[in-house]
Design an enzyme around this catalytic site. Structure first.
Site, PDB file in Angstrom:
ATOM      1  N   GLY A  24      41.221  10.162  -2.185  1.00  0.00           N
ATOM      2  CA  GLY A  24      42.209  10.813  -3.058  1.00  0.00           C
ATOM      3  C   GLY A  24      41.960  12.289  -3.258  1.00  0.00           C
ATOM      4  N   SER A 155      41.925   2.581 -14.967  1.00  0.00           N
ATOM      5  CA  SER A 155      42.805   3.243 -15.932  1.00  0.00           C
ATOM      6  C   SER A 155      42.664   2.483 -17.226  1.00  0.00           C
ATOM      7  CB  SER A 155      44.253   3.182 -15.453  1.00  0.00           C
ATOM      8  OG  SER A 155      45.137   3.523 -16.514  1.00  0.00           O
ATOM      9  N   TYR A 168      50.878  -1.928 -12.110  1.00  0.00           N
ATOM     10  CA  TYR A 168      49.804  -0.921 -12.091  1.00  0.00           C
ATOM     11  C   TYR A 168      48.657  -1.393 -12.992  1.00  0.00           C
ATOM     12  CZ  TYR A 168      47.503   3.608 -12.981  1.00  0.00           C
ATOM     13  OH  TYR A 168      46.597   4.623 -13.113  1.00  0.00           O
ATOM     14  N   LYS A 172      44.773  -2.292 -11.911  1.00  0.00           N
ATOM     15  CA  LYS A 172      43.603  -1.623 -12.492  1.00  0.00           C
ATOM     16  C   LYS A 172      42.674  -2.631 -13.188  1.00  0.00           C
ATOM     17  CE  LYS A 172      44.527   2.563 -11.139  1.00  0.00           C
ATOM     18  NZ  LYS A 172      43.644   3.236 -10.176  1.00  0.00           N
TER      19      LYS A 172
HETATM   20  N1  LIG Z   1      46.523  11.010 -14.078  1.00  0.00           N
HETATM   21  C1  LIG Z   1      46.420  10.051 -14.988  1.00  0.00           C
HETATM   22  O1  LIG Z   1      46.957  10.155 -16.103  1.00  0.00           O
HETATM   23  C2  LIG Z   1      45.615   8.810 -14.682  1.00  0.00           C
HETATM   24  C3  LIG Z   1      45.377   7.917 -15.729  1.00  0.00           C
HETATM   25  C4  LIG Z   1      44.640   6.773 -15.467  1.00  0.00           C
HETATM   26  C5  LIG Z   1      44.151   6.528 -14.194  1.00  0.00           C
HETATM   27  N2  LIG Z   1      44.394   7.417 -13.198  1.00  0.00           N
HETATM   28  C6  LIG Z   1      43.864   7.087 -11.869  1.00  0.00           C
HETATM   29  O2  LIG Z   1      43.132   8.177 -11.353  1.00  0.00           O
HETATM   30  C7  LIG Z   1      43.162   8.135  -9.922  1.00  0.00           C
HETATM   31  C8  LIG Z   1      43.563   9.500  -9.383  1.00  0.00           C
HETATM   32  O3  LIG Z   1      44.870   9.777  -9.824  1.00  0.00           O
HETATM   33  P1  LIG Z   1      45.417  11.258 -10.053  1.00  0.00           P
HETATM   34  O4  LIG Z   1      45.919  11.309 -11.452  1.00  0.00           O
HETATM   35  O5  LIG Z   1      44.430  12.252  -9.599  1.00  0.00           O
HETATM   36  O6  LIG Z   1      46.705  11.190  -9.107  1.00  0.00           O
HETATM   37  P2  LIG Z   1      47.212  12.177  -7.970  1.00  0.00           P
HETATM   38  O7  LIG Z   1      48.573  11.682  -7.639  1.00  0.00           O
HETATM   39  O8  LIG Z   1      47.042  13.581  -8.396  1.00  0.00           O
HETATM   40  O9  LIG Z   1      46.206  11.860  -6.767  1.00  0.00           O
HETATM   41  C9  LIG Z   1      46.212  10.615  -6.113  1.00  0.00           C
HETATM   42  C10 LIG Z   1      45.752  10.824  -4.670  1.00  0.00           C
HETATM   43  O10 LIG Z   1      45.773   9.557  -4.006  1.00  0.00           O
HETATM   44  C11 LIG Z   1      46.303   9.792  -2.691  1.00  0.00           C
HETATM   45  N3  LIG Z   1      46.917   8.585  -2.128  1.00  0.00           N
HETATM   46  C12 LIG Z   1      48.092   8.009  -2.495  1.00  0.00           C
HETATM   47  N4  LIG Z   1      48.390   6.999  -1.675  1.00  0.00           N
HETATM   48  C13 LIG Z   1      47.384   6.912  -0.767  1.00  0.00           C
HETATM   49  C14 LIG Z   1      47.116   6.061   0.337  1.00  0.00           C
HETATM   50  N5  LIG Z   1      47.993   5.117   0.724  1.00  0.00           N
HETATM   51  N6  LIG Z   1      45.981   6.238   1.038  1.00  0.00           N
HETATM   52  C15 LIG Z   1      45.094   7.217   0.703  1.00  0.00           C
HETATM   53  N7  LIG Z   1      45.299   8.068  -0.336  1.00  0.00           N
HETATM   54  C16 LIG Z   1      46.429   7.919  -1.059  1.00  0.00           C
HETATM   55  C17 LIG Z   1      47.366  10.872  -2.914  1.00  0.00           C
HETATM   56  O11 LIG Z   1      47.746  11.500  -1.698  1.00  0.00           O
HETATM   57  C18 LIG Z   1      46.675  11.777  -3.889  1.00  0.00           C
HETATM   58  O12 LIG Z   1      45.923  12.784  -3.267  1.00  0.00           O
HETATM   59  C19 LIG Z   1      44.153   7.016  -9.559  1.00  0.00           C
HETATM   60  O13 LIG Z   1      43.427   5.853  -9.199  1.00  0.00           O
HETATM   61  C20 LIG Z   1      44.931   6.805 -10.833  1.00  0.00           C
HETATM   62  O14 LIG Z   1      45.455   5.500 -10.944  1.00  0.00           O
HETATM   63  C21 LIG Z   1      45.107   8.555 -13.400  1.00  0.00           C
END
Ligand SMILES: NC(=O)c1ccc[n+]([C@@H]2O[C@H](COP(=O)([O-])OP(=O)(O)OC[C@H]3O[C@@H](n4cnc5c(N)ncnc54)[C@H](O)[C@@H]3O)[C@@H](O)[C@H]2O)c1
Length: 263
Positions: A24, A155, A168, A172
Site C-alpha cells: 500500500g 480498522s 469492510y 477487518k
Molecule cells: N484512512 C482511514 O481513515 C483508515 C481508517 C481505518 C483503517 N484504515 C486502513 O489503513 C490501510 C491504509 O489505508 P489508507 O487510508 O492509507 O488508504 P489509501 O487509499 O490512501 O491507500 C491504500 C493503498 O492500497 C493500495 N491498494 C488498493 N487496492 C490494492 C490491490 N488490489 N493490491 C495492492 N494494493 C492495493 C492503493 O493503491 C493505495 O496505495 C487500509 O488497510 C485501510 O483499511 C484506514
C-alpha cells in the site's frame, strides 16, 4: 540481544540494517510507513497496485539517502501475489525481518445496496490477499526467527463495527482474528504478530469515502477532536516492528484519538 532488560531506549527502537516489506505504499498510511522505515535505515520493499505512485514513494526514499525498491502487487489476484513473492525473494535474497500489511480498500454504502462484486474486492484486498502473501512469506520469517515481525492494519470498524462499512468491518474483524491466531502459532519461532487499528485518518481512503458533513460530525465525536495524520498510524506500525515490542504479540492497538476505547 540476549538480555532484553539490557535495552536502552535507543537500542529498543533501532531498526537500522533490517529489511521490511510494506504494502500500500502508493498512498496514505502505507506511504507514510515506507518513508519512516526508509528514514530509520531499513531496506524497504514497497508494493502496490498503483505502480506509478508506488514507485514515486520508493524514489522519494532513495532521494533522501535511504534504500528502497518498488515491486508491483495486485492483492485481488493470486497469480500477482505469487509473482510478487517470487520477485521479492529473488531481490531480497530471502532476507526479510518485517512484513507490514497496510494496503486496503473501503466502499461506504448501505449493506442492502451493496453487491457481491464489491464484497469480493473488499475481502480480497483487505483479507484473502494478505493471507496468501503472508502464508508464502512466513517460511522466510521462520528461518530468521527471533525479532521478526508481522504487522497488519485493520480498522476500528473491525472492533466495533461501522454503519455503511459492513463488509469492510467484516474484513477487518477477520484481519484482527487472523493476526491473533497467527501470533499464537508463530510465537514458538520468536515471530511477533500485532495489528494496528486506525480510526479516521487523513488519507484518500477516508476523504473519498466520507462526505464533508459527516467528517465534521465525526471529528466532534473524537475526544482529541481531529482525524489522524498518516504518520501517526505509521508510528504505531514502526513501534510494533521495533525490538521495543519484542515481548508484545497478538495485540490490537487502536490509534483513533480516543474514538474507541476498547477493553
Ligand atoms: N484512512 C482511514 O481513515 C483508515 C481508517 C481505518 C483503517 N484504515 C486502513 O489503513 C490501510 C491504509 O489505508 P489508507 O487510508 O492509507 O488508504 P489509501 O487509499 O490512501 O491507500 C491504500 C493503498 O492500497 C493500495 N491498494 C488498493 N487496492 C490494492 C490491490 N488490489 N493490491 C495492492 N494494493 C492495493 C492503493 O493503491 C493505495 O496505495 C487500509 O488497510 C485501510 O483499511 C484506514
Amino acid at each position: 540481544m540476549s538480555d532484553p532488560s539490557a535495552y536502552t531506549w535507543k537500542q529498543a527502537t533501532a531498526l537500522e540494517g533490517k529489511t521490511a516489506v510494506v504494502t500500500g505504499v502508493a498512498s496514505g498510511i502505507g506511504r507514510a510507513t515506507a518513508l519512516q522505515f526508509g528514514e530509520a535505515g531499513l531496506m524497504v520493499y514497497g508494493a502496490d497496485i498503483n505502480e506509478e505512485q508506488g514507485a514515486a514513494t520508493m524514489a522519494a526514499i532513495v532521494a533522501s539517502g535511504g534504500r528502497g525498491e518498488f515491486l508491483p502487487l495486485d492483492l485481488t489476484k493470486p497469480e500477482s501475489i505469487d509473482a510478487f513473492v517470487d520477485n521479492l525473494k529473488a531481490k531480497s535474497g530471502g532476507v526479510i525481518d518485517i512484513i507490514a500489511s497496510v494496503a486496503g480498500v473501503d466502499v461506504v454504502e448501505p449493506f442492502i445496496e451493496s453487491k457481491p462484486e464489491t464484497w469480493n474486492i473488499i475481502l480480497n484486498v483487505n483479507f484473502v490477499g494478505p493471507v496468501r502473501m503472508i502464508h508464502r512469506l512466513l517460511p522466510i520469517l521462520i528461518e530468521r526467527g527471533r525479532g521478526t515481525k508481522i504487522v497488519t492494519v485493520a480498522s476500528d470498524a473491525g472492533r466495533v463495527g461501522s454503519t455503511g462499512e459492513t463488509v469492510y468491518s467484516g474484513s477487518k474483524g477477520a484481519v484482527i482474528a487472523f493476526t491473533k491466531a497467527l501470533a499464537r502459532e508463530t510465537a514458538r519461532y520468536g515471530i511477533c504478530c500485532n495489528c494496528v487499528a486506525p480510526g479516521p485518518t487523513d488519507t484518500p481512503l477516508f476523504t473519498g469515502a466520507v462526505a464533508a458533513k459527516l467528517r465534521d460530525a465525526l471529528i466532534k465525536a473524537i475526544p482529541l477532536r481531529r482525524v489522524a495524520l498518516p504518520t501517526e498510524i505509521a508510528n504505531a506500525i514502526l513501534f510494533f516492528s521495533c525490538p521495543a515490542a519484542d515481548y508484545i504479540t497478538g495485540q490490537v492497538l487502536s490509534v483513533s484519538g480516543g474514538l474507541t476505547m476498547h477493553g
